[in-house]
Write a protein that holds these residues in place. Structure first.
Motif, PDB file in Angstrom:
ATOM      1  N   ALA A  21      -4.655  -6.753  -3.873  1.00 52.55           N
ATOM      2  CA  ALA A  21      -4.319  -5.331  -3.789  1.00 52.55           C
ATOM      3  C   ALA A  21      -3.684  -4.999  -2.452  1.00 52.55           C
ATOM      4  O   ALA A  21      -2.732  -4.198  -2.384  1.00 52.55           O
ATOM      5  CB  ALA A  21      -5.575  -4.488  -4.010  1.00 52.55           C
ATOM      6  N   ALA A  22      -4.185  -5.606  -1.376  1.00 51.40           N
ATOM      7  CA  ALA A  22      -3.622  -5.354  -0.049  1.00 51.40           C
ATOM      8  C   ALA A  22      -2.168  -5.799   0.006  1.00 51.40           C
ATOM      9  O   ALA A  22      -1.296  -5.097   0.550  1.00 51.40           O
ATOM     10  CB  ALA A  22      -4.449  -6.078   1.010  1.00 51.40           C
ATOM     11  N   GLU A  23      -1.855  -6.957  -0.569  1.00 53.31           N
ATOM     12  CA  GLU A  23      -0.469  -7.434  -0.599  1.00 53.31           C
ATOM     13  C   GLU A  23       0.418  -6.484  -1.385  1.00 53.31           C
ATOM     14  O   GLU A  23       1.539  -6.179  -0.982  1.00 53.31           O
ATOM     15  CB  GLU A  23      -0.422  -8.831  -1.216  1.00 53.31           C
ATOM     16  N   GLU A  24      -0.083  -6.001  -2.519  1.00 52.33           N
ATOM     17  CA  GLU A  24       0.710  -5.107  -3.358  1.00 52.33           C
ATOM     18  C   GLU A  24       0.949  -3.772  -2.665  1.00 52.33           C
ATOM     19  O   GLU A  24       2.041  -3.201  -2.774  1.00 52.33           O
ATOM     20  CB  GLU A  24      -0.008  -4.888  -4.690  1.00 52.33           C
ATOM     21  N   LEU A  25      -0.055  -3.273  -1.963  1.00 50.50           N
ATOM     22  CA  LEU A  25       0.044  -1.960  -1.318  1.00 50.50           C
ATOM     23  C   LEU A  25       0.688  -2.020   0.061  1.00 50.50           C
ATOM     24  O   LEU A  25       1.056  -0.976   0.612  1.00 50.50           O
ATOM     25  CB  LEU A  25      -1.354  -1.340  -1.208  1.00 50.50           C
ATOM     26  N   GLY A  26       0.801  -3.198   0.621  1.00 50.27           N
ATOM     27  CA  GLY A  26       1.388  -3.317   1.951  1.00 50.27           C
ATOM     28  C   GLY A  26       0.421  -3.012   3.076  1.00 50.27           C
ATOM     29  O   GLY A  26       0.841  -2.636   4.176  1.00 50.27           O
ATOM     30  N   TYR A  27      -0.891  -3.192   2.830  1.00 50.26           N
ATOM     31  CA  TYR A  27      -1.921  -2.972   3.839  1.00 50.26           C
ATOM     32  C   TYR A  27      -2.560  -4.310   4.205  1.00 50.26           C
ATOM     33  O   TYR A  27      -2.347  -5.328   3.539  1.00 50.26           O
ATOM     34  CB  TYR A  27      -3.025  -2.051   3.316  1.00 50.26           C
ATOM     35  N   THR A  28      -3.382  -4.280   5.234  1.00 49.27           N
ATOM     36  CA  THR A  28      -4.244  -5.424   5.503  1.00 49.27           C
ATOM     37  C   THR A  28      -5.461  -5.339   4.586  1.00 49.27           C
ATOM     38  O   THR A  28      -5.806  -4.263   4.079  1.00 49.27           O
ATOM     39  CB  THR A  28      -4.715  -5.437   6.955  1.00 49.27           C
ATOM     40  N   GLN A  29      -6.109  -6.469   4.368  1.00 49.78           N
ATOM     41  CA  GLN A  29      -7.303  -6.466   3.526  1.00 49.78           C
ATOM     42  C   GLN A  29      -8.391  -5.590   4.141  1.00 49.78           C
ATOM     43  O   GLN A  29      -9.126  -4.906   3.430  1.00 49.78           O
ATOM     44  CB  GLN A  29      -7.818  -7.895   3.334  1.00 49.78           C
ATOM     45  N   SER A  30      -8.477  -5.602   5.471  1.00 51.96           N
ATOM     46  CA  SER A  30      -9.473  -4.774   6.157  1.00 51.96           C
ATOM     47  C   SER A  30      -9.230  -3.291   5.894  1.00 51.96           C
ATOM     48  O   SER A  30     -10.176  -2.529   5.653  1.00 51.96           O
ATOM     49  CB  SER A  30      -9.422  -5.053   7.662  1.00 51.96           C
ATOM     50  N   SER A  41     -10.385  -2.436   2.392  1.00 56.31           N
ATOM     51  CA  SER A  41     -11.854  -2.369   2.355  1.00 56.31           C
ATOM     52  C   SER A  41     -12.356  -1.067   2.962  1.00 56.31           C
ATOM     53  O   SER A  41     -13.289  -0.440   2.435  1.00 56.31           O
ATOM     54  CB  SER A  41     -12.453  -3.567   3.100  1.00 56.31           C
ATOM     55  N   GLN A  42     -11.728  -0.625   4.068  1.00 60.43           N
ATOM     56  CA  GLN A  42     -12.135   0.627   4.703  1.00 60.43           C
ATOM     57  C   GLN A  42     -11.850   1.825   3.798  1.00 60.43           C
ATOM     58  O   GLN A  42     -12.648   2.771   3.727  1.00 60.43           O
ATOM     59  CB  GLN A  42     -11.421   0.781   6.042  1.00 60.43           C
ATOM     60  N   GLN A  43     -10.733   1.789   3.086  1.00 58.92           N
ATOM     61  CA  GLN A  43     -10.404   2.905   2.186  1.00 58.92           C
ATOM     62  C   GLN A  43     -11.384   2.979   1.019  1.00 58.92           C
ATOM     63  O   GLN A  43     -11.818   4.072   0.626  1.00 58.92           O
ATOM     64  CB  GLN A  43      -8.974   2.749   1.676  1.00 58.92           C
TER      65      GLN A  43
END
Length: 292
Positions: A21-30, A33-35
Motif C-alpha cells: 500500500a505504501a508503494e502504491e500511495l507513494g508513502y513510506t511504510q512508517s 502505519s501512522q495513518q
C-alpha cells in the motif's frame, strides 16, 4: 473521520499489505502505519489485524461505508471542476458492453472531425465503472445499459449529482442453446425461467439480482460465473450449456448455436441511458448526436 486516512485504510485492506500500500500511495511504510493508527485512535477500535493484514469486524463495516463516502467526495471535486467553466480540450467517454458502444464510437468520431484539436478516448467498462467514472470526472459522459420495467428508470448507483437521459430501448430475449427444449417457442415469460440455471455475468448480461427484482421472483440460480465483458464469450458459454442469459434480442439473432426467445408481455425492456454531470463543448456535441 479524515477522508485521507480512509483512503489509506481502504488501500491497505485491498493490498493486504502495509508495504504494498505504501508503494502504491507513494508513502513510506512508517507513514502508512501512522495513518492507520491515527484512524483507529479516532474511531476507538482496531481496524486491521497485522499478521496477516486483514480487516477486523469493525474494519469490514468501515469498508462498507468507505466506498460510497469516497465516491461522493470525488464526485463533489469533479462537479466543482466542471463548474469552473474551463474549456475542455478532451472528450473522454465510457460505455457498458451492451450500451451500444458502436453508436457512441460513431458520435465520437464525428465530434473529433468537427473539433480536430480535441483529444477523444473511449473506454468499455462495467456498468458501475461507467457511472463512477463519470461521477469522479474521469469520464465526461457515459452510456450505461440495464433492464427495467417499461415505465421505470434504470437503477443507477448513488454517485452524486448526475443526470441521465434515455437514448434507446430494445426488446429482451432469453438466450438458450439451440437444442434447448424451449428454443422453438415464440415467446417465454420471465417467471417461467426462474428455476433454470443462469450464467452469472454482471458486466456482460443482466445481473441475476436485477433479474429477480424485475421478475419479482426468487430463483434464477447461477450455474456458471463469467467475470468478463466479451459478448462472444458469453454466447459461446450459452451454446455450450453453461446456463441461460437475458440479452437484447438483436445480440444473438444471427448465431446458429443459440436461440433468442423474446419475452412475453408484460416484459421488461433493455434500456440505454446517457449519464453525465453537466455537458459543455465537445461532450455536449456528442450528447446531441446520441439523442434518438
Amino acid at each position: 473521520m479524515d477522508p485521507h486516512l480512509i483512503r489509506t485504510f481502504v488501500t491497505v485492506a485491498r493490498c493486504a499489505s502495509f508495504s504494498t500500500a505504501a508503494e502504491e500511495l507513494g508513502y513510506t511504510q512508517s507513514a502508512v502505519s501512522q495513518q492507520i493508527a491515527a484512524l483507529e485512535a479516532d474511531l476507538g477500535v482496531p481496524l486491521l489485524r497485522r499478521r496477516p493484514v486483514t480487516p477486523t469486524d469493525a474494519g469490514r463495516r468501515l469498508l462498507e461505508h468507505a466506498a460510497p463516502i469516497l465516491l461522493r467526495l470525488d464526485a463533489a471535486r469533479a462537479d466543482i471542476r466542471r463548474a469552473s467553466g474551463a474549456p475542455p480540450a478532451h472528450l473522454r467517454a465510457g460505455a457498458s458492453p451492451l450500451a451500444d458502444s458502436g453508436r457512441l464510437a460513431e458520435a465520437l468520431v464525428r465530434v473529433r472531425r468537427s473539433m480536430p484539436r480535441v483529444s477523444v478516448a473511449l473506454s468499455v467498462l462495467g456498468r458501475e465503472g461507467v457511472v463512477t467514472g463519470v461521477a469522479r470526472g474521469e469520464l465526461d459522459l457515459g452510456l450505461v445499459d440495464g433492464v427495467t420495467a417499461p415505465s421505470d428508470p434504470l437503477r443507477l448507483s448513488d454517485a452524486g449529482a448526475l443526470t441521465s437521459t434515455v437514448v434507446g430501448e430494445s426488446p429482451l430475449a432469453a438466450v438458450l442453446p439451440a437444442g434447448h427444449p424451449l428454443a422453438g417457442r415464440a415467446t417465454l415469460r420471465l417467471d417461467d425461467l426462474a428455476d433454470a440455471w443462469w450464467i452469472d455475468a454482471p458486466d456482460a448480461a443482466t445481473p441475476l439480482a436485477q433479474l429477480r427484482a424485475v421478475a419479482r421472483a426468487d430463483g434464477f440460480r447461477s450455474g456458471f460465473g463469467y467475470d468478463g465483458a466479451e459478448l462472444s464469450v458469453l454466447l459461446a458459454l450459452v451454446a455450450a450449456g453453461a446456463g441461460l442469459a437475458l440479452l437484447p434480442e438483436s445480440v444473438a439473432r444471427d448465431r446458429p448455436d443459440v436461440a433468442a426467445v423474446r419475452l412475453a408481455a408484460p416484459a421488461p425492456v433493455h434500456r440505454t441511458e446517457l449519464v453525465h454531470g453537466g455537458l459543455t463543448g465537445p461532450a455536449a456535441a456528442c450528447a446531441r448526436l446520441l439523442q434518438p
